[in-house]
Each structure stands twice: as C-alpha cells, then as structure tokens.
Design a protein around this motif. Sequence first.
Motif, short mmCIF file in Angstrom:
data_model
loop_
_atom_site.label_atom_id
_atom_site.label_comp_id
_atom_site.label_asym_id
_atom_site.label_seq_id
_atom_site.Cartn_x
_atom_site.Cartn_y
_atom_site.Cartn_z
N ARG A 1 3.85 41.09 10.33
CA ARG A 1 3.67 40.16 11.42
C ARG A 1 2.77 38.99 10.98
NH1 ARG A 1 3.13 43.91 16.85
NH2 ARG A 1 4.90 45.26 16.36
N PHE A 2 3.00 37.84 11.60
CA PHE A 2 2.27 36.64 11.22
C PHE A 2 1.69 35.96 12.45
CE2 PHE A 2 5.36 37.40 7.92
CZ PHE A 2 4.65 37.17 6.75
N GLY A 3 0.51 35.41 12.29
CA GLY A 3 -0.12 34.66 13.36
C GLY A 3 -0.99 33.57 12.78
N ILE A 4 -1.54 32.74 13.67
CA ILE A 4 -2.39 31.65 13.25
C ILE A 4 -3.58 31.56 14.20
CG2 ILE A 4 -1.02 30.00 14.61
CD1 ILE A 4 -1.78 27.82 12.64
N PHE A 5 -4.75 31.32 13.62
CA PHE A 5 -5.91 30.95 14.41
C PHE A 5 -6.03 29.44 14.33
CE2 PHE A 5 -10.62 30.03 14.20
CZ PHE A 5 -10.77 29.94 15.58
N LEU A 6 -5.76 28.78 15.45
CA LEU A 6 -5.81 27.32 15.49
C LEU A 6 -7.21 26.91 15.91
CD1 LEU A 6 -4.07 24.82 15.04
CD2 LEU A 6 -3.50 24.85 17.46
N ALA A 7 -8.10 26.85 14.92
CA ALA A 7 -9.47 26.41 15.21
C ALA A 7 -9.44 25.00 15.79
CB ALA A 7 -10.30 26.45 13.94
N PRO A 8 -10.42 24.66 16.64
CA PRO A 8 -10.37 23.34 17.27
C PRO A 8 -10.87 22.21 16.37
CG PRO A 8 -12.25 24.58 18.07
CD PRO A 8 -11.51 25.50 17.15
N PHE A 9 -10.68 22.35 15.05
CA PHE A 9 -11.17 21.35 14.11
C PHE A 9 -10.21 20.17 14.01
CE2 PHE A 9 -12.76 25.29 11.65
CZ PHE A 9 -13.82 25.45 12.54
N HIS A 10 -10.74 18.96 14.08
CA HIS A 10 -9.96 17.75 13.91
C HIS A 10 -10.82 16.71 13.21
CE1 HIS A 10 -8.25 19.87 17.37
NE2 HIS A 10 -7.08 19.40 16.97
N ARG A 11 -10.20 15.85 12.43
CA ARG A 11 -10.96 14.86 11.67
C ARG A 11 -11.69 13.89 12.58
NH1 ARG A 11 -6.19 14.89 8.65
NH2 ARG A 11 -5.51 12.96 9.68
N VAL A 12 -12.94 13.62 12.26
CA VAL A 12 -13.72 12.63 13.01
C VAL A 12 -13.07 11.26 12.84
CG1 VAL A 12 -15.96 11.49 13.23
CG2 VAL A 12 -15.85 13.95 12.77
N GLY A 13 -12.92 10.55 13.92
CA GLY A 13 -12.29 9.23 13.88
C GLY A 13 -10.80 9.25 14.15
N GLU A 14 -10.20 10.44 14.14
CA GLU A 14 -8.77 10.55 14.45
C GLU A 14 -8.56 10.40 15.95
OE1 GLU A 14 -5.10 13.66 13.52
OE2 GLU A 14 -7.17 14.36 13.50
N ASN A 15 -7.42 9.84 16.32
CA ASN A 15 -7.09 9.71 17.74
C ASN A 15 -7.02 11.10 18.36
OD1 ASN A 15 -5.45 9.58 20.18
ND2 ASN A 15 -5.01 7.48 19.61
N PRO A 16 -7.89 11.44 19.33
CA PRO A 16 -7.91 12.80 19.88
C PRO A 16 -6.65 13.15 20.66
CG PRO A 16 -9.38 11.37 21.13
CD PRO A 16 -8.95 10.58 19.93
N THR A 17 -6.05 12.17 21.30
CA THR A 17 -4.82 12.43 22.03
C THR A 17 -3.72 12.88 21.08
OG1 THR A 17 -5.45 10.69 23.60
CG2 THR A 17 -3.16 11.43 23.65
#
Length: 233
Positions: free
Chosen positions: A9-25
């Motif tokens: 079985r496979f899964g993903i932990f989608l941590a809430p990490f996003h690059r600073v300065g990237e469009n959040p939307t």
Amino acid sequence: MTYRPDRMRFGIFLAPFHRVGENPTVALDRDIELTEFLDRLNFDEAWFGEHHSAGWELIASPELMIAAAAQRTRTIRLGTGVSSLPYHHPFMLADRMVQLDHMTRGRAMFGVGPGALTSDAHMLGIDAITQRQRMDEALGVILRLFRGETVSIETDWFTMREARLQLAPYTHPHMPVAVASTFFSRRAGGRRQTRCRHPLSGGIATRRPHLPGEDLGDGPGRRRQGWTDHQPR
C-alpha cells in the motif's frame, strides 16, 4: 480498482510546506491537484498537515483540504495529518470530523497530535509544556463522542455539559484514528522519530478503500468497513 489485501500500500504525507514568495492560491490548488493525481495512480491515502505561524506552512485546516479533495477523487482515503488537538475545542472538532466522514462516504481519517510549533501555541496563549496532556484529554473525549456517549466534563481549558453529537459517524463504529507522537530512538542515533499509533489497539490503523457497488452499511449514518491493525516495528 480491484482491492487486493496482499498488495503493498502507498500513501503520502502532504506537509503544509510551500516556498516563501510563491503565490499561496496556486500552491494550495496544486496540493489538491496532486491528491487528484495520486487517486488516479491508486494511492491508498493522503494526509494533510496543520500549522499556523511559520509563514511557509500554509494549510491551516486539514478538514478544508479533505473536503475539497474529496470532491475531485474517487477512492483515496484522506486524513488530518495531524489535527493539533490543543488548538481546538474537542466537541467542535469531533462534530466537523463526523461531518467529513459523511461527506467523503467513509474516506476520512482522523490523525491527531499535540502540535509541533511552539510559535503556534504561543500565539494561542498555550503553554507548550501542557500540549501533550491536553491532547490526551481531548482525544479521550472525542472517542467517547464518536461512540455516541453523552459527555459532561470540565477541564482547565474546555467544558462540556451533556454534550452529544447530533450525527452518528458514517463509518462503523467510527473513522480510523491515528496518534502522532515524538520520541527519541537509540537505533536512529538519538534522532527524533515520529510514529503514528492507533489509540485503541496500539497499531497503525488502516482500512481498505470502498469498492464500487459495495454494501454501504447497517442503516442511516452507518457503513461496514474492513479493519486491519499493523503493529509498528
């Protein structure tokens, strides 16, 4: 998708990490698109994290991500990874998770933790030393509510008076629950490790996905689900 209980079985932990300065939307929309793509690849589960103060960890509500992803996916299970229990009144969080259980037709999973960022706790006026105790208090009450009990309790941070959920869980007896805890492992050279444990069995809770045409339950608000407990090594 054909269910095979013996397959990996496979899964993903989608941590809430996003690059600073990237469009959040754009970043948040890309997270949903990724979950949709994983569903097409027959991944079994995806978990969404929660943070509030780092500036680059954008997901403040895993429940909102699950609700959005559920509308665009078919079989992948969607979990809070984690809901930080000291940040929420346990009755309100239990009520929202049961609603998600219905909206996802039993694909929601409830991952809980004490909260990892002391900056989150500071902004909420919470002493970080109390977070694990508060998580334990909240989880015990939430499980009682999931089981249909009426709860009256008063602690130093929340109160309930004859509290009872108005909606029974869609999943019988309730959705899978996993608890994240941090510990130090000698085998890992003293490094911090994270493990998710099912609070009732001591193992990691997993379920097979709903199959098209499967019997959906024993009555209104109920559903049969297969359970397996995998003991962590």
